[in-house]
Design a protein around this motif. Structure first.
Motif, PDB file in Angstrom:
ATOM      1  N   UNK A 151       0.844  -1.190   0.000  1.00 17.85           N
ATOM      2  CA  UNK A 151       0.000   0.000   0.000  1.00 17.85           C
ATOM      3  C   UNK A 151       0.878   1.237   0.000  1.00 17.85           C
ATOM      4  N   UNK A 152       0.489   2.250  -0.786  1.00 21.02           N
ATOM      5  CA  UNK A 152       1.271   3.476  -0.868  1.00 21.02           C
ATOM      6  C   UNK A 152       0.358   4.691  -0.743  1.00 21.02           C
ATOM      7  N   UNK A 153       0.869   5.736  -0.079  1.00 18.19           N
ATOM      8  CA  UNK A 153       0.156   7.005   0.070  1.00 18.19           C
ATOM      9  C   UNK A 153       0.976   8.116  -0.576  1.00 18.19           C
ATOM     10  N   UNK A 154       0.279   9.020  -1.275  1.00 18.70           N
ATOM     11  CA  UNK A 154       0.927  10.135  -1.956  1.00 18.70           C
ATOM     12  C   UNK A 154       0.232  11.438  -1.549  1.00 18.70           C
ATOM     13  N   UNK A 155       1.015  12.412  -1.114  1.00 17.48           N
ATOM     14  CA  UNK A 155       0.456  13.717  -0.757  1.00 17.48           C
ATOM     15  C   UNK A 155       0.792  14.710  -1.863  1.00 17.48           C
ATOM     16  N   UNK A 156      -0.248  15.328  -2.428  1.00 14.61           N
ATOM     17  CA  UNK A 156      -0.091  16.259  -3.546  1.00 14.61           C
ATOM     18  C   UNK A 156      -0.843  17.542  -3.223  1.00 14.61           C
ATOM     19  N   UNK A 157      -0.343  18.663  -3.687  1.00 12.50           N
ATOM     20  CA  UNK A 157      -1.005  19.948  -3.481  1.00 12.50           C
ATOM     21  C   UNK A 157      -2.397  19.937  -4.108  1.00 12.50           C
ATOM     22  N   UNK A 158      -3.399  20.328  -3.344  1.00 13.96           N
ATOM     23  CA  UNK A 158      -4.772  20.367  -3.863  1.00 13.96           C
ATOM     24  C   UNK A 158      -4.903  21.396  -4.975  1.00 13.96           C
ATOM     25  N   UNK A 159      -4.183  22.505  -4.867  1.00 14.46           N
ATOM     26  CA  UNK A 159      -4.234  23.536  -5.918  1.00 14.46           C
ATOM     27  C   UNK A 159      -3.745  22.996  -7.253  1.00 14.46           C
ATOM     28  N   UNK A 160      -2.688  22.182  -7.200  1.00 12.26           N
ATOM     29  CA  UNK A 160      -2.142  21.615  -8.439  1.00 12.26           C
ATOM     30  C   UNK A 160      -3.174  20.712  -9.102  1.00 12.26           C
ATOM     31  N   UNK A 161      -3.851  19.883  -8.284  1.00 14.16           N
ATOM     32  CA  UNK A 161      -4.854  18.964  -8.832  1.00 14.16           C
ATOM     33  C   UNK A 161      -6.017  19.750  -9.425  1.00 14.16           C
ATOM     34  N   UNK A 162      -6.412  20.841  -8.747  1.00 15.68           N
ATOM     35  CA  UNK A 162      -7.535  21.649  -9.221  1.00 15.68           C
ATOM     36  C   UNK A 162      -7.197  22.360 -10.528  1.00 15.68           C
ATOM     37  N   UNK A 211      -3.982  17.007  -0.855  1.00 13.63           N
ATOM     38  CA  UNK A 211      -4.845  15.827  -1.020  1.00 13.63           C
ATOM     39  C   UNK A 211      -3.976  14.586  -0.929  1.00 13.63           C
ATOM     40  N   UNK A 212      -4.449  13.585  -0.209  1.00 16.99           N
ATOM     41  CA  UNK A 212      -3.709  12.325  -0.069  1.00 16.99           C
ATOM     42  C   UNK A 212      -4.408  11.251  -0.895  1.00 16.99           C
ATOM     43  N   UNK A 242       4.111  11.722 -10.500  1.00 22.25           N
ATOM     44  CA  UNK A 242       3.705  12.867  -9.682  1.00 22.25           C
ATOM     45  C   UNK A 242       4.835  13.847  -9.381  1.00 22.25           C
ATOM     46  N   UNK A 243       6.088  13.429  -9.509  1.00 23.75           N
ATOM     47  CA  UNK A 243       7.209  14.312  -9.194  1.00 23.75           C
ATOM     48  C   UNK A 243       7.151  15.655  -9.940  1.00 23.75           C
ATOM     49  N   UNK A 244       6.877  15.672 -11.227  1.00 23.17           N
ATOM     50  CA  UNK A 244       6.845  16.963 -11.941  1.00 23.17           C
ATOM     51  C   UNK A 244       5.753  17.903 -11.432  1.00 23.17           C
ATOM     52  N   UNK A 245       4.766  17.365 -10.728  1.00 22.05           N
ATOM     53  CA  UNK A 245       3.664  18.200 -10.241  1.00 22.05           C
ATOM     54  C   UNK A 245       3.838  18.571  -8.764  1.00 22.05           C
ATOM     55  N   UNK A 246       5.015  18.360  -8.220  1.00 19.73           N
ATOM     56  CA  UNK A 246       5.285  18.774  -6.855  1.00 19.73           C
ATOM     57  C   UNK A 246       4.783  17.790  -5.816  1.00 19.73           C
ATOM     58  N   UNK A 247       5.215  16.542  -5.914  1.00 23.02           N
ATOM     59  CA  UNK A 247       4.864  15.533  -4.906  1.00 23.02           C
ATOM     60  C   UNK A 247       5.415  15.980  -3.555  1.00 23.02           C
ATOM     61  N   UNK A 248       4.530  16.132  -2.560  1.00 23.88           N
ATOM     62  CA  UNK A 248       4.943  16.638  -1.251  1.00 23.88           C
ATOM     63  C   UNK A 248       5.514  15.537  -0.375  1.00 23.88           C
ATOM     64  N   UNK A 249       4.839  14.394  -0.362  1.00 21.49           N
ATOM     65  CA  UNK A 249       5.256  13.321   0.539  1.00 21.49           C
ATOM     66  C   UNK A 249       4.808  11.975  -0.022  1.00 21.49           C
TER      67      UNK A 249
END
Length: 216
Positions: A109-120, A144-145, A162-169
């Motif tokens: 199982x993997x979790x990815x944290x991404x900026x909500x603004x980027x997704x929007x 968003x996780x 996701x790295x190019x879109x600013x993967x946070x964690x």
């Protein structure tokens, strides 16, 4: 000299060169009693042999009071075979199996944290996540996780996406694995319980009678 080298070279019963045998991932499944300190003693067995543990998961098994360890290492079969024999010498260990990845069904199982603004702002990110089987588990204004399960290659691939879109964690769990063999250890253990059932716990007949028992 060449003959002498051939004589001392280690080979398996099938004639395969053990020292030159290629390493691969092995899943070691350990059924144990739930005892404090057992995990540490098992880990020491790997440490003394200077074997790196790629993944370690412990959980209850399908049988009450019996726990199950799943250890993933990259080694030769000969080394893994010796390890399993040594682990089985531990008093609380009931049985140890080892399998290649082809012999088990496994997931991580993997979790990815991404900026909500980027997704929007970039709809393509959400589309990429859906294509990789990810789903949102937490949505906040700042991030968003997403969660996904799969093999190591699949979860690693999503990191790269996701790295190019600013993967946070990013975080990944240890491997969980089910042995493909239909019987496994379950039937053997249940047969053992049937032939040698544990004794029922009898309440201490002297409980709450200390004054009478110890009066001289």
């Amino acid at each position: 000299m060449e003959n002498t080298i051939n004589e001392i070279k280690k080979v398996s019963p099938t004639g395969r060169d053990l020292e030159g045998a290629g390493k691969q991932e092995y899943n070691i499944t350990i059924y144990t009693e739930n005892q404090v300190g057992l995990l540490n003693r098992i880990a020491i067995i790997f440490t003394r042999r200077k074997i790196n543990i790629d993944s370690l998961n412990t959980s209850p098994s399908e049988i009450e009071s019996i726990h199950r360890f799943n250890v993933v290492i990259t080694e030769s079969e000969e080394v893994v075979r010796k390890l399993t024999r040594q682990i089985e010498k531990q008093v609380e260990v009931l049985k140890v199996y080892y399998h290649t990845n082809e012999d088990v069904i496994w997931q991580e199982l993997a979790l990815y944290k991404v900026s909500t603004d980027v997704i929007a702002e970039k709809v393509s990110v959400e589309r990429l996540l859906r294509e990789n089987g990810a789903r949102a588990v937490v949505i906040r204004k700042d991030y968003t996780v997403f969660e996904t399960t799969g093999h190591r290659e699949e979860t690693d691939n999503l990191i790269n996406i996701l790295q190019p879109y600013g993967l946070i964690e990013f975080v990944r769990s240890a491997r969980v694995a089910i042995i493909k063999d239909s019987e496994g250890f379950n039937s053997k253990l249940r047969e053992f319980e049937r032939l040698e059932p544990g004794e029922e716990v009898i309440e201490n007949e002297y409980l709450n009678k200390g004054a009478k028992v110890f009066t001289m």
